[in-house]
Design a protein around this motif. Structure first.
Motif, PDB file in Angstrom:
ATOM      1  N   ALA A 115       0.828  -1.202   0.000  1.00  0.00           N
ATOM      2  CA  ALA A 115       0.000   0.000   0.000  1.00  0.00           C
ATOM      3  C   ALA A 115       0.862   1.252   0.000  1.00  0.00           C
ATOM      4  O   ALA A 115       0.573   2.226  -0.705  1.00  0.00           O
ATOM      5  CB  ALA A 115      -0.933  -0.003   1.207  1.00  0.00           C
ATOM      6  N   ALA A 116       1.935   1.235   0.783  1.00  0.00           N
ATOM      7  CA  ALA A 116       2.819   2.401   0.836  1.00  0.00           C
ATOM      8  C   ALA A 116       3.477   2.651  -0.510  1.00  0.00           C
ATOM      9  O   ALA A 116       3.590   3.796  -0.964  1.00  0.00           O
ATOM     10  CB  ALA A 116       3.884   2.194   1.918  1.00  0.00           C
ATOM     11  N   ASP A 117       3.888   1.586  -1.179  1.00  0.00           N
ATOM     12  CA  ASP A 117       4.511   1.735  -2.493  1.00  0.00           C
ATOM     13  C   ASP A 117       3.504   2.265  -3.505  1.00  0.00           C
ATOM     14  O   ASP A 117       3.816   3.171  -4.290  1.00  0.00           O
ATOM     15  CB  ASP A 117       5.067   0.396  -2.964  1.00  0.00           C
ATOM     16  CG  ASP A 117       5.664   0.494  -4.362  1.00  0.00           C
ATOM     17  OD1 ASP A 117       6.738   1.111  -4.503  1.00  0.00           O
ATOM     18  OD2 ASP A 117       5.048  -0.030  -5.315  1.00  0.00           O
ATOM     19  N   ALA A 118       2.293   1.714  -3.495  1.00  0.00           N
ATOM     20  CA  ALA A 118       1.268   2.154  -4.444  1.00  0.00           C
ATOM     21  C   ALA A 118       0.856   3.597  -4.174  1.00  0.00           C
ATOM     22  O   ALA A 118       0.675   4.390  -5.101  1.00  0.00           O
ATOM     23  CB  ALA A 118       0.054   1.232  -4.373  1.00  0.00           C
ATOM     24  N   ALA A 119       0.713   3.960  -2.911  1.00  0.00           N
ATOM     25  CA  ALA A 119       0.316   5.325  -2.559  1.00  0.00           C
ATOM     26  C   ALA A 119       1.342   6.337  -3.032  1.00  0.00           C
ATOM     27  O   ALA A 119       0.999   7.450  -3.435  1.00  0.00           O
ATOM     28  CB  ALA A 119       0.123   5.445  -1.056  1.00  0.00           C
ATOM     29  N   ALA A 120       2.605   5.953  -3.024  1.00  0.00           N
ATOM     30  CA  ALA A 120       3.670   6.859  -3.448  1.00  0.00           C
ATOM     31  C   ALA A 120       3.688   7.058  -4.950  1.00  0.00           C
ATOM     32  O   ALA A 120       4.443   7.887  -5.455  1.00  0.00           O
ATOM     33  CB  ALA A 120       5.025   6.317  -2.976  1.00  0.00           C
ATOM     34  N   ARG A 121       2.841   6.313  -5.662  1.00  0.00           N
ATOM     35  CA  ARG A 121       2.755   6.459  -7.117  1.00  0.00           C
ATOM     36  C   ARG A 121       1.514   7.239  -7.550  1.00  0.00           C
ATOM     37  O   ARG A 121       1.261   7.387  -8.738  1.00  0.00           O
ATOM     38  CB  ARG A 121       2.755   5.077  -7.788  1.00  0.00           C
ATOM     39  CG  ARG A 121       4.088   4.352  -7.726  1.00  0.00           C
ATOM     40  CD  ARG A 121       4.067   3.029  -8.492  1.00  0.00           C
ATOM     41  NE  ARG A 121       3.502   1.939  -7.704  1.00  0.00           N
ATOM     42  CZ  ARG A 121       2.283   1.446  -7.850  1.00  0.00           C
ATOM     43  NH1 ARG A 121       1.468   1.958  -8.751  1.00  0.00           N
ATOM     44  NH2 ARG A 121       1.853   0.453  -7.103  1.00  0.00           N
ATOM     45  N   ILE A 122       0.726   7.721  -6.617  1.00  0.00           N
ATOM     46  CA  ILE A 122      -0.518   8.413  -6.960  1.00  0.00           C
ATOM     47  C   ILE A 122      -0.307   9.922  -6.967  1.00  0.00           C
ATOM     48  O   ILE A 122       0.109  10.517  -5.974  1.00  0.00           O
ATOM     49  CB  ILE A 122      -1.653   8.026  -5.994  1.00  0.00           C
ATOM     50  CG1 ILE A 122      -1.954   6.536  -6.112  1.00  0.00           C
ATOM     51  CG2 ILE A 122      -2.902   8.847  -6.287  1.00  0.00           C
ATOM     52  CD1 ILE A 122      -3.022   6.037  -5.151  1.00  0.00           C
ATOM     53  N   VAL A 123      -0.611  10.525  -8.092  1.00  0.00           N
ATOM     54  CA  VAL A 123      -0.553  11.976  -8.284  1.00  0.00           C
ATOM     55  C   VAL A 123      -1.987  12.502  -8.303  1.00  0.00           C
ATOM     56  O   VAL A 123      -2.869  11.895  -8.905  1.00  0.00           O
ATOM     57  CB  VAL A 123       0.132  12.307  -9.627  1.00  0.00           C
ATOM     58  CG1 VAL A 123      -0.069  13.760 -10.014  1.00  0.00           C
ATOM     59  CG2 VAL A 123       1.617  11.962  -9.567  1.00  0.00           C
ATOM     60  N   THR A 124      -2.229  13.631  -7.642  1.00  0.00           N
ATOM     61  CA  THR A 124      -3.572  14.207  -7.700  1.00  0.00           C
ATOM     62  C   THR A 124      -3.493  15.711  -7.919  1.00  0.00           C
ATOM     63  O   THR A 124      -2.420  16.272  -8.123  1.00  0.00           O
ATOM     64  CB  THR A 124      -4.402  13.828  -6.458  1.00  0.00           C
ATOM     65  OG1 THR A 124      -5.781  14.118  -6.708  1.00  0.00           O
ATOM     66  CG2 THR A 124      -3.936  14.547  -5.216  1.00  0.00           C
ATOM     67  N   LYS A 125      -4.656  16.363  -7.880  1.00  0.00           N
ATOM     68  CA  LYS A 125      -4.747  17.773  -8.246  1.00  0.00           C
ATOM     69  C   LYS A 125      -5.698  18.494  -7.291  1.00  0.00           C
ATOM     70  O   LYS A 125      -6.672  17.902  -6.819  1.00  0.00           O
ATOM     71  CB  LYS A 125      -5.284  17.913  -9.679  1.00  0.00           C
ATOM     72  CG  LYS A 125      -4.575  17.058 -10.713  1.00  0.00           C
ATOM     73  CD  LYS A 125      -5.227  17.206 -12.077  1.00  0.00           C
ATOM     74  CE  LYS A 125      -4.619  16.262 -13.089  1.00  0.00           C
ATOM     75  NZ  LYS A 125      -5.091  14.863 -12.883  1.00  0.00           N
ATOM     76  N   VAL A 126      -5.405  19.771  -7.067  1.00  0.00           N
ATOM     77  CA  VAL A 126      -6.348  20.604  -6.320  1.00  0.00           C
ATOM     78  C   VAL A 126      -7.299  21.252  -7.318  1.00  0.00           C
ATOM     79  O   VAL A 126      -6.909  21.643  -8.416  1.00  0.00           O
ATOM     80  CB  VAL A 126      -5.636  21.675  -5.464  1.00  0.00           C
ATOM     81  CG1 VAL A 126      -4.823  21.017  -4.364  1.00  0.00           C
ATOM     82  CG2 VAL A 126      -4.768  22.592  -6.316  1.00  0.00           C
ATOM     83  N   ASP A 127      -8.563  21.358  -6.912  1.00  0.00           N
ATOM     84  CA  ASP A 127      -9.613  21.866  -7.795  1.00  0.00           C
ATOM     85  C   ASP A 127     -10.426  22.954  -7.120  1.00  0.00           C
ATOM     86  O   ASP A 127     -10.506  23.025  -5.891  1.00  0.00           O
ATOM     87  CB  ASP A 127     -10.558  20.720  -8.193  1.00  0.00           C
ATOM     88  CG  ASP A 127      -9.944  19.810  -9.234  1.00  0.00           C
ATOM     89  OD1 ASP A 127     -10.115  20.099 -10.425  1.00  0.00           O
ATOM     90  OD2 ASP A 127      -9.286  18.823  -8.850  1.00  0.00           O
ATOM     91  N   ALA A 128     -11.051  23.774  -7.950  1.00  0.00           N
ATOM     92  CA  ALA A 128     -11.944  24.813  -7.444  1.00  0.00           C
ATOM     93  C   ALA A 128     -13.116  24.195  -6.688  1.00  0.00           C
ATOM     94  O   ALA A 128     -13.495  23.038  -6.924  1.00  0.00           O
ATOM     95  CB  ALA A 128     -12.466  25.663  -8.598  1.00  0.00           C
ATOM     96  N   ASP A 129     -13.695  24.971  -5.796  1.00  0.00           N
ATOM     97  CA  ASP A 129     -14.896  24.529  -5.092  1.00  0.00           C
ATOM     98  C   ASP A 129     -15.985  24.237  -6.121  1.00  0.00           C
ATOM     99  O   ASP A 129     -16.280  25.082  -6.970  1.00  0.00           O
ATOM    100  CB  ASP A 129     -15.369  25.616  -4.130  1.00  0.00           C
ATOM    101  CG  ASP A 129     -16.558  25.172  -3.306  1.00  0.00           C
ATOM    102  OD1 ASP A 129     -17.696  25.202  -3.848  1.00  0.00           O
ATOM    103  OD2 ASP A 129     -16.373  24.808  -2.139  1.00  0.00           O
ATOM    104  N   PRO A 130     -16.590  23.048  -6.079  1.00  0.00           N
ATOM    105  CA  PRO A 130     -17.548  22.671  -7.130  1.00  0.00           C
ATOM    106  C   PRO A 130     -18.827  23.498  -7.129  1.00  0.00           C
ATOM    107  O   PRO A 130     -19.509  23.577  -8.151  1.00  0.00           O
ATOM    108  CB  PRO A 130     -17.848  21.194  -6.826  1.00  0.00           C
ATOM    109  CG  PRO A 130     -17.501  21.011  -5.384  1.00  0.00           C
ATOM    110  CD  PRO A 130     -16.362  21.945  -5.114  1.00  0.00           C
ATOM    111  N   GLN A 131     -19.168  24.124  -6.019  1.00  0.00           N
ATOM    112  CA  GLN A 131     -20.373  24.944  -5.968  1.00  0.00           C
ATOM    113  C   GLN A 131     -20.099  26.414  -6.295  1.00  0.00           C
ATOM    114  O   GLN A 131     -20.839  27.044  -7.038  1.00  0.00           O
ATOM    115  CB  GLN A 131     -21.020  24.864  -4.570  1.00  0.00           C
ATOM    116  CG  GLN A 131     -21.922  23.667  -4.365  1.00  0.00           C
ATOM    117  CD  GLN A 131     -21.136  22.380  -4.171  1.00  0.00           C
ATOM    118  OE1 GLN A 131     -20.197  22.337  -3.378  1.00  0.00           O
ATOM    119  NE2 GLN A 131     -21.512  21.330  -4.878  1.00  0.00           N
TER     120      GLN A 131
END
Length: 312
Positions: free
Chosen positions: A72-88
């Motif tokens: 899990a630690a190895d897989a988590a270190a491969r996940i890239v994400t993004k910050v987004d505007a408030d949807p409302q």
């Protein structure tokens, strides 16, 4: 700062479609199986706070929790994400960036993101993003604190991404649908970013489906219905590919993989089958003659207006 080496694999799996369908228990089962396959793939994964209203991250976080701790630690270190505007509200200031990051950390079940992008900043102006205490300051704060290993700018319109890239703050750029067989408008940006030491991610080499499924499929290109003129052009590339014994999809993918100024190509993986077939497409032998003939073809018709895209 630099993007960690584990995120420089030539193929990255995109999770934008993960969890988008939730119409039946069967859809949920498929989504969970796909999330498990994504985290077990050994490849980097690209997601976002906004994908499927947060379901993409939730499903990936659930799949991580089902793994033994070390995996899990190895897989988590491969996940890239993004910050987004408030949807409302569309708000994308410092407070929203920090909250978006917290939401992603909570869904994924991690305390650090190796690479965190500013995603589609269309609801604010460039000057607002750059202002003291704005979105960019918040991203730098997250990087300085170690919550983000590196930061990037991710969007579609090339002029917009170029403005952000040129301020010298970001470690990475991500552009979608602008370096494909059809649209090559990101080349100058990608070349400049690469020379400046930024990591370059090219997303959507199939243009959203048309270059994966072919001219007769009725698939869209860059989220829009393909015109008859564009379908005819794609049919010509399909025929060229067939003459050389390869598929259009293999040519479309390798067009991105072979570009020296692209470090990683992001391909949407909304099913287990897509994940398992990508290696075949990436490893198919495409003759040099095909690339020469492709270069001699007239440019593809395209109708993407980056100024309009930025305002949508």
């Amino acid at each position: 700062m630099h993007v960690e080496h584990r995120h420089l694999a030539r193929l990255m799996l995109g999770a934008s479609g993960l969890g988008r369908r939730a119409e039946s228990p069967g859809d949920e089962a498929v989504a969970r199986a796909t999330a498990r396959a994504l985290v077990a793939s050994g490849r980097p994964i690209d997601t976002s706070n906004a994908y499927a209203s947060g379901r993409s991250e939730q499903l990936l976080g659930r799949a991580l929790r089902e793994l033994p701790a070390a995996e899990a630690a190895d897989a988590a270190a491969r996940i890239v994400t993004k910050v987004d505007a408030d949807p409302q509200t569309g708000r994308l200031d410092r407070e929203r960036v920090l909250r978006s990051a917290d939401e992603s950390l909570s869904r994924l079940g991690v305390d650090r993101i190796p690479l965190l992008h500013l995603h589609d900043p269309y609801s604010i102006t460039f000057d607002e993003a750059c202002a003291r205490g704005g979105a960019i300051d918040a991203l730098v704060e997250l990087r300085d604190s170690g919550v983000a290993g590196a930061i990037g700018i991710a969007a579609g319109p090339v002029p917009l991404v170029a403005r952000y890239a040129d301020i010298g703050v970001f470690d990475a750029v991500l552009v979608h649908n602008r370096w494909t067989l059809v649209d090559r408008s990101a080349r100058a940006l990608f070349e400049r970013a690469s020379l400046q030491g930024m990591t370059v991610f090219n997303a959507a080499p199939f243009g959203g489906g048309l270059l994966a499924r072919g001219a007769a499929s009725g698939s869209t290109y860059a989220y829009r219905p393909a015109t008859e003129e564009l379908r005819r052009w794609v049919a010509r590339v399909e025929a060229l590919s067939a003459r050389h014994g390869v598929t259009l999809a293999a040519v479309a993918l390798q067009f991105s993989l072979r570009a020296p100024f692209i470090h990683s190509t992001i391909v949407g993986a909304s099913s287990v089958r897509r994940i398992t077939t990508l290696d075949d497409l990436a490893d198919a032998v495409v003759p040099d003659e095909l690339w020469s003939e492709l270069a001699a073809m007239p440019s593809a018709p395209t109708w993407i207006d980056d100024d309009q895209e930025e305002r949508r």
